[in-house]
Design an enzyme around this catalytic site. Structure first.
Site, short mmCIF file in Angstrom:
data_model
loop_
_atom_site.label_atom_id
_atom_site.label_comp_id
_atom_site.label_asym_id
_atom_site.label_seq_id
_atom_site.Cartn_x
_atom_site.Cartn_y
_atom_site.Cartn_z
NE ARG A 176 -11.96 -7.66 0.41
CZ ARG A 176 -12.90 -7.34 1.31
NH1 ARG A 176 -14.10 -7.00 0.91
NH2 ARG A 176 -12.64 -7.36 2.59
NE ARG A 185 -17.26 -3.88 7.02
CZ ARG A 185 -16.02 -3.51 6.71
NH1 ARG A 185 -15.19 -3.18 7.65
NH2 ARG A 185 -15.63 -3.50 5.46
CE LYS A 215 -3.80 -11.02 9.02
NZ LYS A 215 -3.00 -10.57 7.89
NE ARG A 221 -0.46 -8.48 0.49
CZ ARG A 221 -0.77 -7.66 1.49
NH1 ARG A 221 0.12 -7.30 2.36
NH2 ARG A 221 -2.00 -7.20 1.63
NE ARG A 255 -16.92 -0.60 2.94
CZ ARG A 255 -15.68 -0.58 3.41
NH1 ARG A 255 -15.41 0.16 4.48
NH2 ARG A 255 -14.72 -1.27 2.87
P1 AMP Z 1 -2.52 -4.68 3.93
O1 AMP Z 1 -2.91 -3.77 5.04
O2 AMP Z 1 -1.55 -5.74 4.37
O3 AMP Z 1 -3.69 -5.26 3.20
O4 AMP Z 1 -1.71 -3.79 2.86
C1 AMP Z 1 -2.29 -2.67 2.22
C2 AMP Z 1 -1.60 -2.42 0.89
O5 AMP Z 1 -0.21 -2.14 1.10
C3 AMP Z 1 -1.61 -3.58 -0.10
O6 AMP Z 1 -2.79 -3.62 -0.86
C4 AMP Z 1 -0.40 -3.28 -0.95
O7 AMP Z 1 -0.65 -2.24 -1.89
C5 AMP Z 1 0.59 -2.72 0.07
N1 AMP Z 1 1.41 -3.81 0.68
C6 AMP Z 1 1.49 -4.11 2.00
N2 AMP Z 1 2.35 -5.13 2.21
C7 AMP Z 1 2.81 -5.51 1.00
C8 AMP Z 1 3.70 -6.52 0.54
N3 AMP Z 1 4.32 -7.36 1.40
N4 AMP Z 1 3.95 -6.61 -0.80
C9 AMP Z 1 3.36 -5.77 -1.66
N5 AMP Z 1 2.49 -4.81 -1.31
C10 AMP Z 1 2.21 -4.66 0.00
#
Ligand code: AMP
Length: 245
Positions: free
Chosen positions: A201, A157, A39, A118, A190
């Site tokens: 995940r 990876r 993505k 999300r 890892r």
């Molecule tokens: P990401 O890079 O999108 O995987 O986001 C990294 C972390 O930021 C996530 O694991 C959450 O802790 C927090 N986070 C980012 N976007 C959101 C969202 N829309 N709602 C809740 N937590 C978020």
């Protein structure tokens, strides 16, 4: 990058300062896709060709992580703790964070929201925000790939013990097996790149995203795009679908 001003405003909650020419059409998009589907690469292509700016909520939190804690609001300090524990930040905090940055949604360059919404509640709040701003979402790009294929991509990876650089057993194999091309350090897999953890995940992602995909499908906004093939092929499909919006 032409839209660097929008990215800075997004990351640090500043006013948008950007005088570069705006694209003929400002796309208003949401990006969905499990880790490993590519993505991020598609977002780079879309941004380079069509101007829309990738706005990732995760990037905002990561940018705040490097800052002096005392400079952060109490809500942001709490969000940092939650994020470090690998959990989701509260809907209220994330919604406030986006609300403080609506200048990035109305900049005229277009946007691709990444990592937000999300949850269905976040999606509903986004709808309200956009209605207040008088702008419409054009589509939700949902990059999909069968789980086995994602596992193959992610489990290939290898990370260097010494310089932390990465190689990929299929897409970017090291010249000598098990040895880092850059520094000669030892390559290892890892824990979170082991197939079993990748599956966990991915399952968590599917469970949390399915209601969101349904929400947008009902609104006629969901656009499923197969993430199989090369990045360029996937982008060719993406471009065609965007042209039809
Ligand atoms: P990401 O890079 O999108 O995987 O986001 C990294 C972390 O930021 C996530 O694991 C959450 O802790 C927090 N986070 C980012 N976007 C959101 C969202 N829309 N709602 C809740 N937590 C978020």
């Amino acid at each position: 990058m032409a839209n660097e001003g929008v990215i800075q405003a997004w990351l640090y909650g500043k006013a948008v300062e950007c005088t570069e020419p705006k694209p003929a059409r400002a796309y208003h998009l949401v990006l969905l896709g499990a880790p490993g589907v590519g993505k991020g690469t598609q977002a780079e292509y879309i941004s380079a060709k069509l101007g829309a700016v990738q706005l990732s909520t995760g990037d905002v939190f990561r940018a705040a992580k490097g800052k002096d804690e005392s400079a952060l609001s109490p809500a942001m300090q709490e969000a940092m703790k939650v994020m470090k524990a690998g959990k989701l930040v509260s809907d209220d905090t994330v919604i406030d964070l986006v609300r403080e940055r609506t200048g990035c949604l109305t900049s005229g360059y277009g946007f691709m929201l990444d990592g937000f919404p999300r949850t269905v509640h976040q999606a509903e709040e986004l709808d309200k925000m956009l209605a207040t701003l008088g702008i419409k979402l054009h589509g939700v790009l949902n990059y999909t790939l069968p789980m086995d294929e994602v596992v193959k991509r992610l489990s290939g990876r290898r990370t260097c013990k010494q310089c932390k650089g990465t190689a990929h057993m299929i897409f970017n194999p090291p010249k000598k097996e098990g040895v880092c091309d850059k520094c000669g350090g030892e390559l290892f897999q890892r824990d979170d790149d082991q197939p079993a953890s990748i599956r966990v995940r991915l399952q968590a992602y599917e469970e949390s995203t399915a209601p969101l995909a349904n929400y947008y499908e009902k609104k006629g906004l969901l656009i499923n795009i197969s993430a199989a093939g090369t990045p360029k092929e996937i982008f060719a499909d993406t471009e065609k679908l965007l042209a039809n919006l």
